[in-house]
Write a protein that holds these residues in place. Structure first.
Motif, short mmCIF file in Angstrom:
data_model
loop_
_atom_site.label_atom_id
_atom_site.label_comp_id
_atom_site.label_asym_id
_atom_site.label_seq_id
_atom_site.Cartn_x
_atom_site.Cartn_y
_atom_site.Cartn_z
N VAL A 517 0.81 -1.20 0.00
CA VAL A 517 -0.11 -0.07 -0.01
C VAL A 517 0.91 1.19 -0.17
O VAL A 517 0.44 2.19 -0.57
CB VAL A 517 -1.01 -0.04 1.25
N ALA A 518 1.90 0.97 0.77
CA ALA A 518 2.89 2.31 0.69
C ALA A 518 3.63 2.57 -0.70
O ALA A 518 3.91 3.74 -1.03
CB ALA A 518 3.77 2.36 1.90
N ASP A 520 2.34 1.70 -3.45
CA ASP A 520 1.18 2.16 -4.39
C ASP A 520 1.06 3.60 -4.12
O ASP A 520 0.93 4.36 -5.05
CB ASP A 520 -0.24 1.50 -3.99
N ARG A 521 1.15 4.20 -2.99
CA ARG A 521 1.02 5.51 -2.62
C ARG A 521 1.95 6.31 -3.37
O ARG A 521 1.69 7.26 -3.96
CB ARG A 521 1.00 5.63 -1.15
N SER A 522 3.32 5.93 -3.14
CA SER A 522 4.37 6.42 -3.76
C SER A 522 4.27 6.38 -5.35
O SER A 522 4.57 7.62 -5.91
CB SER A 522 5.61 5.57 -3.42
N ILE A 525 1.36 8.91 -6.39
CA ILE A 525 1.95 10.27 -6.19
C ILE A 525 2.94 10.79 -7.35
O ILE A 525 2.57 11.96 -7.84
CB ILE A 525 2.48 10.50 -4.93
N PHE A 538 -3.65 11.77 -0.67
CA PHE A 538 -3.95 10.25 -0.92
C PHE A 538 -4.17 9.89 0.35
O PHE A 538 -3.84 10.15 1.36
CB PHE A 538 -2.42 9.47 -1.38
N ARG A 539 -5.23 8.94 0.39
CA ARG A 539 -5.66 8.28 1.52
C ARG A 539 -6.00 6.81 1.31
O ARG A 539 -6.49 6.67 0.16
CB ARG A 539 -7.04 9.02 2.06
N SER A 540 -5.75 6.06 2.07
CA SER A 540 -6.11 4.54 1.65
C SER A 540 -7.04 4.03 2.82
O SER A 540 -7.05 4.26 4.02
CB SER A 540 -4.98 3.66 1.80
N TYR A 554 -8.41 3.38 -2.63
CA TYR A 554 -7.52 4.62 -2.43
C TYR A 554 -8.52 5.90 -2.96
O TYR A 554 -9.07 5.94 -4.00
CB TYR A 554 -6.37 4.41 -3.51
N LEU A 556 -8.26 9.71 -3.93
CA LEU A 556 -7.30 10.61 -4.49
C LEU A 556 -7.94 11.95 -4.52
O LEU A 556 -9.11 12.12 -4.88
CB LEU A 556 -6.87 10.09 -5.87
#
Lengths: 992, 257
Positions: A517-518, A520-522, A525, A538-540, A554, A556
């Motif tokens: 998940v981390a 994916d966030r990167s 973004i 970003f919020r999961s 996710y 956005l």
């Protein structure tokens, strides 16, 4: 009501209403709009309610009764007065020569052109755009009326003044480095009067702190208006240092003033120092704390200066207060250890948190020394005197003999061992074990399982003693592996769902872990940043509908997307604009992409002509979704003088050279270097083009001449190559960087090689002195060493393949292959194991000339100047320079006597293996044990282990800023006849 | 910074990235003026400084025209006396510096960056009050504000208000004693001065007094916050200053041409 709704004296009652409404947010926007709409409404109304009209009379300019910029001026002119005028002329007038920006780049910031209509708002935006270059501290707009309805606009710019040089002069008495720490600005920064005045104040305080109460500081500034720089000279007269006239102690029992007086550094009658006095207070506080007076009140009660006598009277107040008995049982600790290990002393508190931390520190201290089962029980007794007890049970001493894992599938043991900080016992240590290290390793092991999708993984450690050895066992319960049940993205508009989902690491049906998940966030973004977005939110959201399943969503918020209005380049005094522009990955009209910004930065740094590259995206002050890309460059000094000295294999040498790394402002390098030594002389001219024909293929053209004399001497070990060599070479080399450590080189060189001074050996090498060689070569280089001059870790690999064909003009045709590999591995406690392997092969092809009158073993179509030679301090330390390999016996004249000597003739194959164990000896001295083996062979077919030479030895290295000084002693285990076994070498630089 | 006056004029002061002042106001207000300006108002053929940097707040510029427009919008009449006029200008400039500082400080706080939904919600409310989106766009366009610029203005100013509501207001407490003191020492005497001999009982006005005292305290907290921000900030004032703070002072300097 005083704050809101206060009726103000205005001409329109609704103004008071606005004041009231403003406090309430829901009405805010209504208010805002009313405000913006208001003036026209107000104009319409006010003309009905007041005689003061917004429309001026012919004689009274507007605003005359509202505002005047210059109170003493009679001309009251505002920008708005020119609204709608045609601008016939736009000029830029800086207050001096502009070196940081040229006019073309400056004009990109001016939004108004000849023929446009004057707009006060646009003019204002121009001021901001010019100001945001950080080159000007003021921008003024001059408008001149040329004719009715026409005007000329002049942008007057006041350049920032930069600090060129800062120095201290006069009788300073204090260290310059200390004075510089009081300075709040640096050279090359823009001048700020407040910062200078602040610095002077700080210096005065600093001098007083050091006892100089009569110091005088006079700033002297020399302002070069043409360059807009200022030199600052702070002239300091420190004066005489004050003395301590009186030193009084105001103490409460049981403190003893006379004992304390002896303990501290401040002395009556001696020179005064506020810093020393502060240290004394700290020392006293520490000592009293260690004696049990944790809350002792120790401070400077009085510190008064007598200006007439230049003396200081000091009174120190000491009140020990309550005594706390800190009883550490079961172990003897020095005062220093108590201070370091037990935070209740430096914190001066018996709060439970500090007592607990003290107990934990003690336990860790004992575990580090092998008492793995040490226990420390803290206790606090509140009855007076207050007592803190740390009851230590050391237990036996152990060594960490083994670490085992249970139930760790699906992971491999090697994977788990790789993350551990626990260390097994070795020759020099009992191993590394503490409770904290165990807890950290436990967490690391658990994280490995979580990364693989085992979110519920649990790890339980056990420490099992066996006699004097201990074993750590990690037992793992992995639990179910989590998978992604569903994956959704909400809030995306710029990219469609599928594009985003395809880019993610998480997949429906795939393994779920918080780490993915981390990642994916990167990924998301970065994707948006590269597409010109910023402020991405970003919020999961993770739900677990069933055990082992995760629903991922996710959310956005794409934020704002920016495009580039213009690219402005500043700071290039020498480098031409087009040289910079071709390195830009971003142009006007494109979106602001983070990836392209970084590429641009990297390209500019790679030119090698800038110390600093900064790229800022400034607002345009016109369109909120456009940016001006400001590329600010700090050019490096482009003239470099190189000078140095070296020593290698009894050949001292001196090098001098000069280069211009930004020749003609084109980021090209033109350089020349000369090296003069006892045996070798070399001269070189080189010219580097970073982008020939626009290709990103840095190319070096060089011409060099080299002459190498044979070694002179009587003794066998003094001889090397038995001839002089002169080379004249023209070379063209291009480099293609594949990635950071890896480069590919393409080379063509044309060389004229002469062999001379052969004397009695003439007959041997008559046929082997070709004049011309034309080489095509390709080399692959990979260098990941931490320090090329003195590596401790990493590898160095290179392969070089050369062809010397006749059709290019070569007089001999052969292929040359040379490969080398070096490996550096830190072992433990400063030990480094270093290995080097070299393999070389020469193979003639096609038609070559061979002198068949020579003995067969001497027939070799490869010119002797091109053959492999080995031996010496950088290859085989069982031989002197170039003495290894095929030898031929010849009788030569030495001091008018005929002597038989073995002369090296080089070979077509080379194989060398070196191994070193490098270890610390003392501070910057290191030692080396080495083993060298290998040899030069006539041909590849002659390579044979029985012909390998073997040498062992030891050496010392003295680390210096320019590399290590090296002394080696080599012992040849199987030397050729009449060759010495013991050899000494002295050099600069490592063997490899 | 007091919330009533300066924040009002803060509302007039658009952030640097916005077009300012709105074009249409200038056009509608001064189109007729400009003809007259041409005729007699200006000294012909002589260059005049019409705009410049008045102050810099942490790299953001406040121009002379910003100050001029703030007087226009607030309908403030300046004194005739030159020295008093200068002081009034200086005071106004200082107010604008504080407003800019407030907006910058709030921008540094990531938790106070408004979400797009919040800005959109406020915009929606505005549209409803103005009879729909088209009408709002038309009115804003008349002032020279594009939708993006309006949105940005709203966002910046809402951020400051949100900051006040979340970071300052919740921590302001008014004690019963303070309410009683205000009632006794301020309200009652004021009412008596206005001829009201029988003031309302304290309980009746307690809520109003509490609100008033809260706002006063919020003002004070804001002032303190701004004062701290000012100490950290880099502020240069160039208007009416004999020597620029960015130039070497004459008393210490020798020039080298």
């Amino acid at each position: 009501m005083k704050v809101f709704g206060e009726a103000r004296e205005t001409r329109n009652g609704s103004h008071g209403y606005l004041c009231f409404c403003f406090s309430n947010q829901p009405f805010l926007l209504t208010t805002l709009l009313l405000i913006f709409l208001f003036p026209p409404i107000f104009v319409a109304q006010s003309s009905a309610t007041t005689q003061r009209s917004e429309i001026p009379t012919s004689s009274a300019p507007p605003f005359v009764d509202v505002y005047s910029r210059d109170p003493s001026s009679h001309a009251e002119v505002t920008s708005a007065m020119f609204e709608g005028f045609i601008v016939d002329k736009v000029t830029l007038t800086p207050d001096g020569k502009l070196t940081e920006i040229n006019e073309a780049n400056l004009r990109k910031l001016i939004l108004i052109r000849t023929g446009d209509r004057y707009e006060a708002m646009v003019i204002r935006q121009c001021i901001e755009r010019l100001f945001s270059t950080h080159l000007f501290f003021d921008v003024q707009i001059d408008v001149q009326v040329l004719s009715p309805g026409h005007c000329a606009v002049d942008f007057k710019m006041a350049r920032n003044v930069y600090i060129n040089r800062l120095r201290f002069s006069g009788d300073r008495k204090l260290d310059t480095a200390q004075l510089l720490r009081q300075v709040t600005f640096r050279e090359k920064e823009s001048f700020d009067r407040e910062a200078l005045e602040g610095t002077i104040s700080r210096l005065f305080v600093f001098y007083e702190k050091n006892g100089y109460f009569r110091s005088q500081i006079t700033p002297k500034l020399i302002w070069d208006k043409s360059r807009s720089v200022v030199d600052i000279d702070l002239e300091i007269r420190a004066g005489d240092r004050a003395r301590v006239e009186k030193l009084v102690f105001d103490v409460e029992l049981p403190a003893n003033a006379s004992v304390i007086r002896e303990e501290i550094k401040t002395r009556q009658g001696e020179k005064y120092s506020g810093a020393v006095l502060d240290e004394d207070i700290q020392d006293l506080t520490r000592q009293f704390a260690l004696l049990g007076y944790l809350n002792a009140d120790i401070y400077i009660k009085e510190n008064s200066y007598n200006p007439e006598r230049n003396t200081v009277s000091v009174t120190i107040r000491i009140n020990p207060r309550d005594f706390v008995n800190v009883d550490v049982r079961g172990i003897e600790l020095s005062h220093a250890d108590k201070w370091d290990l037990l935070p209740l002393f430096p914190e001066r508190s018996t709060e439970p948190v500090f007592v607990q931390e003290s107990a934990q520190n003690l336990q860790r201290y004992l575990q580090e020394r092998g008492h793995y089962f040490a226990a420390v029980k803290p206790a606090i007794r509140t009855e007076l005197p207050r007592t803190v007890i740390l009851d230590v049970e050391r237990g036996k001493k152990f060594s960490l003999a083994g670490i085992r894992f249970e139930n760790i599938t699906p992971l491999e043991e090697g994977e788990l061992r790789g993350v551990l900080a626990l260390r097994l016992q070795s020759l020099f240590s009992r191993g590394v074990y503490t409770s904290q290290t165990l807890a950290d390793d436990l967490e690391r092991i658990r994280n490995l399982f979580v990364q693989k999708g085992y979110a519920d993984a649990r790890v339980e450690p056990r420490l099992e003693p066996r006699d004097e050895e201990a074993f750590v066992i990690f037992r793992v319960s992995a639990g179910p592996q989590f998978h992604v049940n569903s994956l959704e993205i909400v809030g995306n508009r710029a990219f469609d769902d599928q594009t985003l989902l395809d880019s993610l690491q998480s997949r429906a049906g795939g393994i779920y872990s918080p780490y993915t998940v981390a990642v994916d966030r990167s990924i998301l973004i970065t994707m948006y940043e590269n597409a010109g977005f910023s402020n991405i939110d970003f919020r999961s959201d993770i739900h677990y509908p069933f055990p082992g399943l995760a629903d991922i969503t996710y959310y956005l918020n794409e934020g704002d997307r920016y495009t580039i209005e213009n690219v402005v380049i500043t700071g290039n005094r020498i480098t031409r604009d087009h040289v910079i522009q071709r390195e830009l990955a971003l142009v006007a009209g494109e979106q602001v992409s983070l990836e392209k910004l970084l590429t641009t930065e990297s390209n500019l740094y790679n030119l090698g002509v800038f110390n600093r590259v900064s790229i800022e995206a400034d607002p345009t002050f016109q369109n909120p979704f456009q940016k001006i890309l400001r590329v600010h460059l700090e050019e490096a000094e482009h003239y470099t003088l190189i000078y140095g000295a070296g020593y290698e294999d009894a050949d001292p040498r001196v090098t001098v050279g000069i280069s211009d790394t930004n020749f003609l402002g084109m980021a090209r390098t033109l350089g020349t270097a000369f090296r003069v030594g006892a045996r070798q002389q070399r001269g070189q001219i080189g010219y580097t083009l970073p982008r020939p024909f626009g290709w990103r293929l840095p190319t070096l053209l060089s011409l060099f001449a080299q002459h190498e004399r044979k070694r002179q001497g009587d003794l066998q070990e003094d001889l090397g190559k038995p001839f002089d060599t002169t080379r004249l070479t023209a070379q063209l080399q291009s480099e293609r960087r594949i990635n950071r450590p890896t480069s590919l080189f393409f080379r063509f060189n044309y060389e004229k090689v002469s062999v001379s001074n052969i004397e009695e050996l003439e007959a041997l090498f008559r046929e082997n002195r070709p004049v011309r060689l034309a080489r095509l070569s390709v080399s692959l280089l990979n260098d990941s060493r931490d320090n090329p001059l003195n590596a401790n870790r990493g590898t160095f690999n290179s392969v070089d393949l050369q062809l010397t064909p006749r059709f290019l003009g070569s007089e001999a045709q052969f292929m040359r292959l040379f490969a080398q590999q070096q490996y550096f591995q830190p072992v433990a406690h400063g030990l480094v194991f270093a290995v080097s392997e070299r393999f070389g092969l020469l193979k003639p092809f096609g038609k070559n000339t061979v002198d068949t009158s020579l003995p067969v073993q001497l027939q070799n179509p490869i010119p002797i100047s091109e053959r492999f030679f080995a031996g010496g301090s950088t290859s085989l330390r069982g031989f002197r320079l170039d003495q290894a390999g095929p030898l031929v016996e010849k009788t030569i004249t030495i001091k008018e006597r005929a002597e038989k000597r073995l002369v090296p003739i080089g070979g077509n194959a080379l194989l060398i293996w070196n191994a070193e164990l490098r270890f610390p000896v003392f501070r910057f001295i290191r030692g080396v044990l080495f083993y060298d083996t290998g040899n030069v062979f006539r041909n590849a077919g002659n390579i044979s282990l029985k012909d390998f030479s073997h040498a062992v030895g030891f050496g010392l290295r003295l680390n210096t800023p320019v590399g290590p000084l090296r002394a080696d002693f080599g012992y040849n285990l199987n030397p050729p006849p009449n060759f010495k076994k013991e050899l000494f070498f002295f050099n600069i630089g490592q063997t490899f | 910074m007091r919330i009533n006056g300066p924040l009002l004029s803060f509302a007039f002061r658009l952030p640097p990235s916005d077009p300012w002042p709105p074009r249409r106001i200038v056009r509608s207000s001064w189109l007729a003026v400009s003809f007259l300006l041409m005729i007699g108002a200006l000294p012909a053929f002589r260059a005049e400084i019409v705009d410049r940097v008045a102050a810099v707040v942490n790299d953001r510029v406040i121009t002379l025209s910003d100050v001029e427009w703030s007087f226009i919008y607030s309908q403030t009449a300046l004194p005739d006396d030159a020295a008093k006029r200068k002081k009034a200008t200086d005071d106004r400039l200082n107010q604008m510096i504080e407003q800019e500082l407030a907006a910058q400080e709030v921008e540094k706080e990531p938790s106070f960056v408004l979400r797009e939904e919040e800005v959109a919600a406020e915009l929606k409310k505005l549209e409803l009050r103005h009879g729909g989106r088209e009408k709002l766009e038309s009115e804003a366009g008349q002032m020279g504000l594009s939708q993006d610029q309006l949105r940005l203005t709203i966002r910046r100013q809402l951020s400051v208000l949100k900051f006040i509501d979340l970071r300052i207001r919740p921590f302001v407490i008014v004690l019963p004693d303070e309410i009683a003191t205000y009632y006794r020492e301020t309200l009652v005497p004021e009412l008596k001065d206005k001829g009201i001999s029988t003031p309302p009982p304290q309980d009746e006005v307690r809520e109003q007094i509490e609100k008033l005292l809260i706002e006063q305290k919020v003002d004070q907290e804001l002032d303190q916050w701004l004062s701290n921000a000012r100490k950290r900030a880099k502020i240069f004032i160039l208007l009416y200053r004999e020597e620029s703070p960015n130039m070497p002072p004459e008393k210490w300097t020798k020039s080298k041409q």
